[in-house]
Design an enzyme around this catalytic site. Structure first.
Site, PDB file in Angstrom:
ATOM      1  CB  SER A 176      25.232  -0.234  -0.805  1.00 55.00           C
ATOM      2  OG  SER A 176      25.050  -0.985  -1.764  1.00 55.00           O
ATOM      3  CB  ILE A 228      18.259  -4.716   0.527  1.00 56.86           C
ATOM      4  CG1 ILE A 228      17.128  -3.848   0.022  1.00 56.86           C
ATOM      5  CG2 ILE A 228      17.718  -6.221   1.403  1.00 56.86           C
ATOM      6  CD1 ILE A 228      16.177  -4.611  -0.885  1.00 56.86           C
ATOM      7  CB  SER A 241      12.434  -6.896  -7.958  1.00 55.42           C
ATOM      8  OG  SER A 241      11.721  -5.621  -8.301  1.00 55.42           O
ATOM      9  CE1 TYR A 294      16.796  -5.468 -10.874  1.00 54.15           C
ATOM     10  CE2 TYR A 294      14.440  -4.603 -10.774  1.00 54.15           C
ATOM     11  CZ  TYR A 294      15.609  -5.081 -10.336  1.00 54.15           C
ATOM     12  OH  TYR A 294      15.739  -4.986  -8.902  1.00 54.15           O
ATOM     13  CE  LYS A 318      16.572  -8.366  -9.294  1.00 56.34           C
ATOM     14  NZ  LYS A 318      17.434  -8.928  -8.234  1.00 56.34           N
TER      15      LYS A 318
END
Length: 294
Positions: free
Chosen positions: A24, A26, A153, A166, A170
């Site tokens: 799903s 990207i 990200s 997160y 990242k």
């Protein structure tokens, strides 16, 4: 990276490209983009039916069925990785590019977040990427070539409210792959980090709350973000040029990268204001719900 690599675009015809998180978002969009360019693709994620759907979509768009290997894989199942690498080599004999794209996000303030959520984010978004990279790395070293890619990200460059875990994850993969680049350049290997802004995917809906449950709700910033297929086209073109860091997005959020470099204190105040707005919105929602119940 040599001057020739920086000015001459690579062809992906017959290149073996392994994409995780390919079911799903990207990852799916990257698969479709590379398929149109004649690549041979290894599609990995946990959900085999969705991987089969992505494969079928690529074939319907003109790709040959024999150019795919659907290889279900959970990136936190480290014990499964040697067999997965062996399966890829048995089918295609080499790995030209590994795109570490699997990942999950978070939407909760630190004070409300269970440690199991932080552990899950780090396992999936960091250790899983490192483990698969380490499993593939000896093959690329033996080949004397290969391109290692990770989807990070903006949260890998900035501190954003409700994303402490997160952002930590990242930032970690940015650091790991930037350091890895220094170690493998002399071996003929290249490393690229992808830095997406708001991309129209299910990342917000699938994000973990403080208790570890999926958020299961949309966010306007994401739903109004860059189309995932357009994102993939930008990323694939940048990878063809050998670009080492690839910011991708169309919204005002991309300007925060420059603000972080030029005026970090201003960025910190901006993010603090964003957190205050989130809190105010939440309190307003709670008040409204309370009135509605009376």
């Amino acid at each position: 990276m040599s001057e020739q690599q920086s000015t001459q675009e690579q062809s992906f015809e017959n290149r073996v490209i392994w994409i995780t998180g390919a079911s799903s978002g990207i990852g799916e969009a990257l698969a479709r983009s590379f398929a149109k360019r004649g690549a041979r693709l290894v599609l990995s994620a946990r959900r085999e039916p969705e991987l089969r759907r992505v494969q079928a979509d690529c074939i319907s768009e003109g790709a040959s069925a024999d150019r795919f290997l659907v290889l279900p894989l959970d990136v936190v199942d480290y014990d499964a990785m040697p067999a997965a690498v062996a399966a890829v080599l048995a089918r295609f004999s080499r790995v030209d590019m590994l795109i570490n794209n699997a990942g999950i996000s978070q939407r909760s303030f630190c004070i409300d977040t269970d440690m199991k959520v932080y552990r899950r984010l780090l396992e999936v978004d960091v250790l899983g990427q490192i483990a698969l990279t380490k499993a593939v790395l000896p093959t690329m070293v033996e080949q004397g070539s290969g391109h290692l890619v990770v989807t990070s990200s903006l949260a890998g460059k900035l501190g954003v409210p409700q994303r402490t875990g997160y952002c930590a994850a990242k930032h970690a993969v940015m650091g790991f792959f930037d350091a890895l680049r220094t170690e493998v350049a002399h071996l003929g290997l290249t490393v690229s980090t992808v830095v997406p802004g708001f991309i129209r995917t299910n990342v917000a809906r699938n994000a973990l709350t403080g208790s570890g449950e999926p958020k299961a709700a949309a966010e306007a910033d994401i739903d109004e973000g860059m189309d995932a297929q357009r994102c993939a086209e930008v990323v694939v073109a940048a990878l063809a040029r050998g670009q080492e860091e690839i910011p991708v997005g169309e919204g005002a959020e991309m300007s925060l990268l420059e603000l972080k470099r030029e005026d970090p204190s201003r960025l910190f105040r901006t993010m603090e204001q964003l957190a205050e707005q989130v809190i105010a919105d939440r309190q307003s929602d709670d008040t409204g719900a309370g009135v509605q119940q009376t």
